[in-house]
Design a protein around this motif. Structure first.
Motif, PDB file in Angstrom:
ATOM      1  N   ARG A   1      -1.475  28.831  54.209  1.00 32.97           N
ATOM      2  CA  ARG A   1       0.123  28.544  55.644  1.00 32.97           C
ATOM      3  C   ARG A   1       0.598  27.312  55.644  1.00 32.97           C
ATOM      4  N   VAL A   2       1.522  27.317  56.215  1.00 28.91           N
ATOM      5  CA  VAL A   2       3.234  26.320  55.674  1.00 28.91           C
ATOM      6  C   VAL A   2       2.902  26.671  57.070  1.00 28.91           C
ATOM      7  N   GLU A   3       2.859  25.723  57.957  1.00 27.39           N
ATOM      8  CA  GLU A   3       2.977  25.309  59.795  1.00 27.39           C
ATOM      9  C   GLU A   3       3.972  23.489  60.057  1.00 27.39           C
ATOM     10  N   ARG A   4       4.921  24.773  60.715  1.00 27.72           N
ATOM     11  CA  ARG A   4       5.677  23.349  61.264  1.00 27.72           C
ATOM     12  C   ARG A   4       5.339  22.345  61.898  1.00 27.72           C
ATOM     13  N   THR A  42      12.054  18.644  59.270  1.00 29.27           N
ATOM     14  CA  THR A  42      10.921  18.619  59.083  1.00 29.27           C
ATOM     15  C   THR A  42       9.863  18.436  59.027  1.00 29.27           C
ATOM     16  N   LEU A  43       8.597  18.573  59.738  1.00 30.72           N
ATOM     17  CA  LEU A  43       7.158  17.614  59.243  1.00 30.72           C
ATOM     18  C   LEU A  43       6.745  18.872  59.190  1.00 30.72           C
ATOM     19  N   TYR A  44       6.543  20.015  57.966  1.00 31.98           N
ATOM     20  CA  TYR A  44       5.200  20.854  57.681  1.00 31.98           C
ATOM     21  C   TYR A  44       4.152  19.941  57.513  1.00 31.98           C
ATOM     22  N   ARG A  45       2.962  21.193  57.218  1.00 33.86           N
ATOM     23  CA  ARG A  45       1.195  20.817  57.389  1.00 33.86           C
ATOM     24  C   ARG A  45       0.414  22.562  56.461  1.00 33.86           C
ATOM     25  N   VAL A  46      -0.054  21.501  55.303  1.00 30.99           N
ATOM     26  CA  VAL A  46      -0.504  22.925  54.758  1.00 30.99           C
ATOM     27  C   VAL A  46      -2.283  22.813  54.887  1.00 30.99           C
ATOM     28  N   ARG A  47      -3.296  23.650  55.118  1.00 30.77           N
ATOM     29  CA  ARG A  47      -4.728  23.445  54.968  1.00 30.77           C
ATOM     30  C   ARG A  47      -4.994  23.862  53.922  1.00 30.77           C
ATOM     31  N   LEU A  48      -5.818  23.154  53.182  1.00 34.25           N
ATOM     32  CA  LEU A  48      -6.097  23.268  51.320  1.00 34.25           C
ATOM     33  C   LEU A  48      -7.842  23.252  52.392  1.00 34.25           C
ATOM     34  N   GLU A  49      -8.342  23.645  50.675  1.00 36.20           N
ATOM     35  CA  GLU A  49      -9.934  22.927  51.065  1.00 36.20           C
ATOM     36  C   GLU A  49      -9.807  22.227  50.064  1.00 36.20           C
ATOM     37  N   VAL A  50      -8.861  21.220  49.615  1.00 33.22           N
ATOM     38  CA  VAL A  50      -9.734  19.940  48.971  1.00 33.22           C
ATOM     39  C   VAL A  50      -8.602  18.848  49.337  1.00 33.22           C
ATOM     40  N   LYS A  51     -10.229  17.801  49.283  1.00 34.95           N
ATOM     41  CA  LYS A  51      -9.802  16.566  50.839  1.00 34.95           C
ATOM     42  C   LYS A  51      -8.215  15.707  49.441  1.00 34.95           C
ATOM     43  N   GLY A  52      -7.640  14.810  50.181  1.00 43.62           N
ATOM     44  CA  GLY A  52      -7.271  14.051  49.894  1.00 43.62           C
ATOM     45  C   GLY A  52      -7.760  12.767  49.535  1.00 43.62           C
TER      46      GLY A  52
END
Length: 290
Positions: free
Chosen positions: A24-27, A275-285
């Motif tokens: 999911r890509v959220e603005r 635009t600033l987007y955010r994507v939830r992942l299953e791995v940490k930075g």
């Protein structure tokens, strides 16, 4: 007008360490001009630059946007050191600065071998205080540059400035491996990534090409806790530490840079022009372990 958005895009593909599926890509915010330099603060917010408006912004999830710094010197890349001080590449002022306790900034680098820097672009700070930054010159900056090369530089904790590499073509994004022993630099003109081994004094050796044939122009770069590389190019291309393409996250605008954030560091924030987007992942930075 700047605003936060809850618009969500669903696409097929996913982050490294997961099977292909949906993401999911959220603005998170829109209405900017040209975003760059995202970095997550332990205080719970994202800091990023809007270059044409000469501002640095702060985004706090659940709260929204605010201006952190006006008259930012054409701020581009940002990083935070282990003491929470903001290190910024001021492209227009051709220098690298760091915030201080008085609310101002101290100049860390503005000249090399008696000549002004080109236009510092992106920066990363190792846990032990060593700073690494790129110094290309895009557009009109290339017409006024004084150095005969495009540099990858190192600032020691004592403030000593050295050139790690003197490129004939332009570097751009910069990042560290999770253990802080490998430095990665994107090459926009050549569409590749170079890697360097770093010792404890920040000296670089063993320059090598790690990734070639990147689609689009590679800009910002980050690593996750497994050492995978995330490159802002045509979408977000994800590579293994060995340089194998794992998959690509599609973004509706061409990304410029990226940073892992949120308290669990499992959200990938992506600056993409307006635009600033955010994507939830299953791995940490990545969090440096040394």
């Amino acid at each position: 007008m700047l605003r936060c958005l809850a618009f969500v895009v669903v696409a097929s593909a996913l982050c490294a360490a997961q099977e292909p599926g949906e993401y999911r890509v959220e603005r998170a915010g829109a209405g900017f001009h040209f975003l760059e330099g995202p970095v997550w603060s332990k205080d719970g917010h994202l800091i990023f630059s809007d270059i044409p408006t000469n501002r640095i912004h702060r985004f706090t999830p659940g709260t929204g946007m605010e201006i952190l710094r006006q008259d930012s010197g054409g701020a581009n890349g940002n990083a935070l050191d282990d003491r929470g001080r903001l290190v910024t590449c001021e492209g227009a002022r051709r220098r690298v600065v760091r915030s201080n306790s008085k609310g101002g900034t101290d100049v860390l680098a503005d000249k090399f071998e008696g000549k002004r820097l080109n236009a510092p672009n992106d920066v990363v700070v190792r846990k032990d205080g060593h700073i690494f930054f790129t110094d290309p010159a895009f557009g009109k900056d290339d017409d006024v540059k004084e150095l005969s090369f495009y540099g990858v530089f190192h600032i020691s904790p004592k403030g000593e400035l050295t050139a790690i590499a003197r490129w004939p073509k332009r570097p751009n994004g910069i990042a560290l491996s999770p253990n802080g022993r490998i430095l990665y630099v994107t090459a926009s003109d050549e569409r590749l990534v170079r890697a360097y081994d770093l010792d404890r004094q920040g000296a670089a050796t063993n320059e090598r090409v790690l990734i070639t044939g990147i689609k689009g122009v590679p800009d910002g770069i980050r690593t996750d806790e497994k050492g995978n590389l995330y490159i802002a190019c045509k979408g977000v291309a994800i590579y293994s530490p060995e340089g194998q393409l794992l998959r690509t996250l599609e973004i509706s605008e061409n990304p410029s840079n990226l940073a892992f954030g949120d308290p669990d560091l499992k959200t990938l924030y992506v600056t993409a022009r307006t635009t600033l987007y955010r994507v939830r992942l299953e791995v940490k930075g990545s969090v440096q372990i040394e």
